[in-house]
Design a protein around this motif. Structure first.
Motif, PDB file in Angstrom:
ATOM      1  N   ALA A 185       4.640   9.584  -7.798  1.00  0.00           N
ATOM      2  CA  ALA A 185       5.602   9.677  -8.903  1.00  0.00           C
ATOM      3  C   ALA A 185       4.891   9.876 -10.242  1.00  0.00           C
ATOM      4  O   ALA A 185       5.366  10.627 -11.097  1.00  0.00           O
ATOM      5  CB  ALA A 185       6.488   8.435  -8.941  1.00  0.00           C
ATOM      6  N   SER A 186       3.748   9.228 -10.424  1.00  0.00           N
ATOM      7  CA  SER A 186       2.985   9.389 -11.661  1.00  0.00           C
ATOM      8  C   SER A 186       2.444  10.811 -11.795  1.00  0.00           C
ATOM      9  O   SER A 186       2.501  11.410 -12.871  1.00  0.00           O
ATOM     10  CB  SER A 186       1.823   8.407 -11.705  1.00  0.00           C
ATOM     11  OG  SER A 186       2.295   7.097 -11.766  1.00  0.00           O
ATOM     12  N   TYR A 240      13.318   7.358  -9.055  1.00  0.00           N
ATOM     13  CA  TYR A 240      12.458   7.075  -7.908  1.00  0.00           C
ATOM     14  C   TYR A 240      11.364   6.076  -8.290  1.00  0.00           C
ATOM     15  O   TYR A 240      11.121   5.090  -7.570  1.00  0.00           O
ATOM     16  CB  TYR A 240      11.843   8.390  -7.413  1.00  0.00           C
ATOM     17  CG  TYR A 240      10.851   8.243  -6.290  1.00  0.00           C
ATOM     18  CD1 TYR A 240      11.249   7.868  -5.011  1.00  0.00           C
ATOM     19  CD2 TYR A 240       9.505   8.497  -6.510  1.00  0.00           C
ATOM     20  CE1 TYR A 240      10.329   7.739  -3.982  1.00  0.00           C
ATOM     21  CE2 TYR A 240       8.580   8.380  -5.491  1.00  0.00           C
ATOM     22  CZ  TYR A 240       8.998   7.998  -4.233  1.00  0.00           C
ATOM     23  OH  TYR A 240       8.087   7.872  -3.218  1.00  0.00           O
ATOM     24  N   TYR A 241      10.715   6.293  -9.428  1.00  0.00           N
ATOM     25  CA  TYR A 241       9.643   5.414  -9.896  1.00  0.00           C
ATOM     26  C   TYR A 241      10.166   4.000 -10.138  1.00  0.00           C
ATOM     27  O   TYR A 241       9.551   3.016  -9.722  1.00  0.00           O
ATOM     28  CB  TYR A 241       9.037   5.994 -11.176  1.00  0.00           C
ATOM     29  CG  TYR A 241       7.824   5.257 -11.683  1.00  0.00           C
ATOM     30  CD1 TYR A 241       6.558   5.561 -11.212  1.00  0.00           C
ATOM     31  CD2 TYR A 241       7.941   4.256 -12.653  1.00  0.00           C
ATOM     32  CE1 TYR A 241       5.439   4.897 -11.671  1.00  0.00           C
ATOM     33  CE2 TYR A 241       6.823   3.588 -13.113  1.00  0.00           C
ATOM     34  CZ  TYR A 241       5.581   3.911 -12.632  1.00  0.00           C
ATOM     35  OH  TYR A 241       4.483   3.246 -13.080  1.00  0.00           O
ATOM     36  N   ASN A 242      11.312   3.894 -10.805  1.00  0.00           N
ATOM     37  CA  ASN A 242      11.889   2.576 -11.096  1.00  0.00           C
ATOM     38  C   ASN A 242      12.289   1.842  -9.815  1.00  0.00           C
ATOM     39  O   ASN A 242      12.162   0.617  -9.733  1.00  0.00           O
ATOM     40  CB  ASN A 242      13.075   2.704 -12.038  1.00  0.00           C
ATOM     41  CG  ASN A 242      12.649   3.044 -13.447  1.00  0.00           C
ATOM     42  OD1 ASN A 242      11.519   2.795 -13.848  1.00  0.00           O
ATOM     43  ND2 ASN A 242      13.554   3.637 -14.208  1.00  0.00           N
ATOM     44  N   SER A 266       4.094  18.818  -4.638  1.00  0.00           N
ATOM     45  CA  SER A 266       4.832  18.860  -3.379  1.00  0.00           C
ATOM     46  C   SER A 266       4.668  17.544  -2.640  1.00  0.00           C
ATOM     47  O   SER A 266       3.545  17.149  -2.294  1.00  0.00           O
ATOM     48  CB  SER A 266       4.330  20.008  -2.508  1.00  0.00           C
ATOM     49  OG  SER A 266       4.902  19.933  -1.225  1.00  0.00           O
ATOM     50  N   PHE A 267       5.768  16.875  -2.371  1.00  0.00           N
ATOM     51  CA  PHE A 267       5.726  15.615  -1.634  1.00  0.00           C
ATOM     52  C   PHE A 267       5.178  15.827  -0.227  1.00  0.00           C
ATOM     53  O   PHE A 267       4.405  15.027   0.287  1.00  0.00           O
ATOM     54  CB  PHE A 267       7.122  14.988  -1.564  1.00  0.00           C
ATOM     55  CG  PHE A 267       7.146  13.684  -0.817  1.00  0.00           C
ATOM     56  CD1 PHE A 267       6.639  12.537  -1.400  1.00  0.00           C
ATOM     57  CD2 PHE A 267       7.662  13.614   0.459  1.00  0.00           C
ATOM     58  CE1 PHE A 267       6.649  11.334  -0.719  1.00  0.00           C
ATOM     59  CE2 PHE A 267       7.671  12.422   1.149  1.00  0.00           C
ATOM     60  CZ  PHE A 267       7.169  11.277   0.560  1.00  0.00           C
ATOM     61  N   SER A 312       0.828  -1.209   0.000  1.00  0.00           N
ATOM     62  CA  SER A 312       0.000   0.000   0.000  1.00  0.00           C
ATOM     63  C   SER A 312       0.863   1.259   0.000  1.00  0.00           C
ATOM     64  O   SER A 312       0.588   2.221  -0.721  1.00  0.00           O
ATOM     65  CB  SER A 312      -0.930  -0.015   1.208  1.00  0.00           C
ATOM     66  OG  SER A 312      -1.675   1.168   1.275  1.00  0.00           O
ATOM     67  N   SER A 313       1.909   1.263   0.799  1.00  0.00           N
ATOM     68  CA  SER A 313       2.817   2.416   0.844  1.00  0.00           C
ATOM     69  C   SER A 313       3.537   2.600  -0.485  1.00  0.00           C
ATOM     70  O   SER A 313       3.691   3.734  -0.965  1.00  0.00           O
ATOM     71  CB  SER A 313       3.849   2.241   1.955  1.00  0.00           C
ATOM     72  OG  SER A 313       3.220   2.197   3.209  1.00  0.00           O
ATOM     73  N   LEU A 314       3.968   1.507  -1.080  1.00  0.00           N
ATOM     74  CA  LEU A 314       4.631   1.593  -2.378  1.00  0.00           C
ATOM     75  C   LEU A 314       3.656   2.081  -3.450  1.00  0.00           C
ATOM     76  O   LEU A 314       4.042   2.847  -4.336  1.00  0.00           O
ATOM     77  CB  LEU A 314       5.225   0.236  -2.759  1.00  0.00           C
ATOM     78  CG  LEU A 314       6.409  -0.224  -1.910  1.00  0.00           C
ATOM     79  CD1 LEU A 314       6.750  -1.681  -2.204  1.00  0.00           C
ATOM     80  CD2 LEU A 314       7.615   0.664  -2.130  1.00  0.00           C
ATOM     81  N   GLU A 315       2.409   1.664  -3.353  1.00  0.00           N
ATOM     82  CA  GLU A 315       1.390   2.126  -4.306  1.00  0.00           C
ATOM     83  C   GLU A 315       1.193   3.638  -4.195  1.00  0.00           C
ATOM     84  O   GLU A 315       1.088   4.340  -5.199  1.00  0.00           O
ATOM     85  CB  GLU A 315       0.076   1.410  -4.043  1.00  0.00           C
ATOM     86  CG  GLU A 315      -1.041   1.840  -4.967  1.00  0.00           C
ATOM     87  CD  GLU A 315      -2.386   1.233  -4.606  1.00  0.00           C
ATOM     88  OE1 GLU A 315      -3.333   1.465  -5.372  1.00  0.00           O
ATOM     89  OE2 GLU A 315      -2.491   0.552  -3.566  1.00  0.00           O
TER      90      GLU A 315
END
Length: 130
Positions: free
Chosen positions: A18-19, A107-109, A43-44, A9-12
């Motif tokens: 990132a998208s 980051y996405y990869n 903004s993250f 869930s966190s990775l999603e």
């Protein structure tokens, strides 16, 4: 009960961020020659604050009931209002956008590799270690 303790869930959520950032960068690059275009960014810190603060949970009437939570995501894209990079009012710095795109791609990869590793581990367990 979560199979990986919330890791997937966190990775999603990281992939969603990132998208969204990639879309903002693509819009900036596409509008590099548009007069009075204001560069966009994600903004993250804003996305993280929203993810932590917008969780809806249900009432548990019995301790044996599962904890029920739904997270609502309203990610924010904002404009640089007072920033002008060129004389025509355009606020896109092409070098900065390309560097940001490269950073976001890495980051996405990395997130994709991590999810792939988690799913490969699950696949190995399902097959009984073969």
């Amino acid at each position: 009960m979560s199979l990986f303790g919330g890791t997937i869930s966190s990775l999603e959520k990281g992939l969603n961020y990132a998208s969204l950032k990639n879309k903002a960068i693509a819009q900036n690059i596409a509008n590099v020659d548009t007069p009075n275009y204001k560069a966009k960014d994600v903004s993250f810190k804003q996305v993280l604050a929203e993810e932590q603060g917008t969780t809806i949970s249900a009432n548990r009437t019995n301790t044996r009931h599962y904890d029920f939570k739904i997270a609502q995501s309203n990610s924010k894209v904002f404009n640089y209002e007072n920033f002008r990079y060129r004389h025509n009012g355009n606020g896109v710095d092409m070098d900065a956008e390309q560097a940001s795109l490269a950073e976001n791609t890495i980051y996405y990869n990395a997130l994709i590799d991590r999810i792939s590793g988690k799913l490969n581990t699950l696949n190995t367990v399902i097959k009984g270690g073969r």
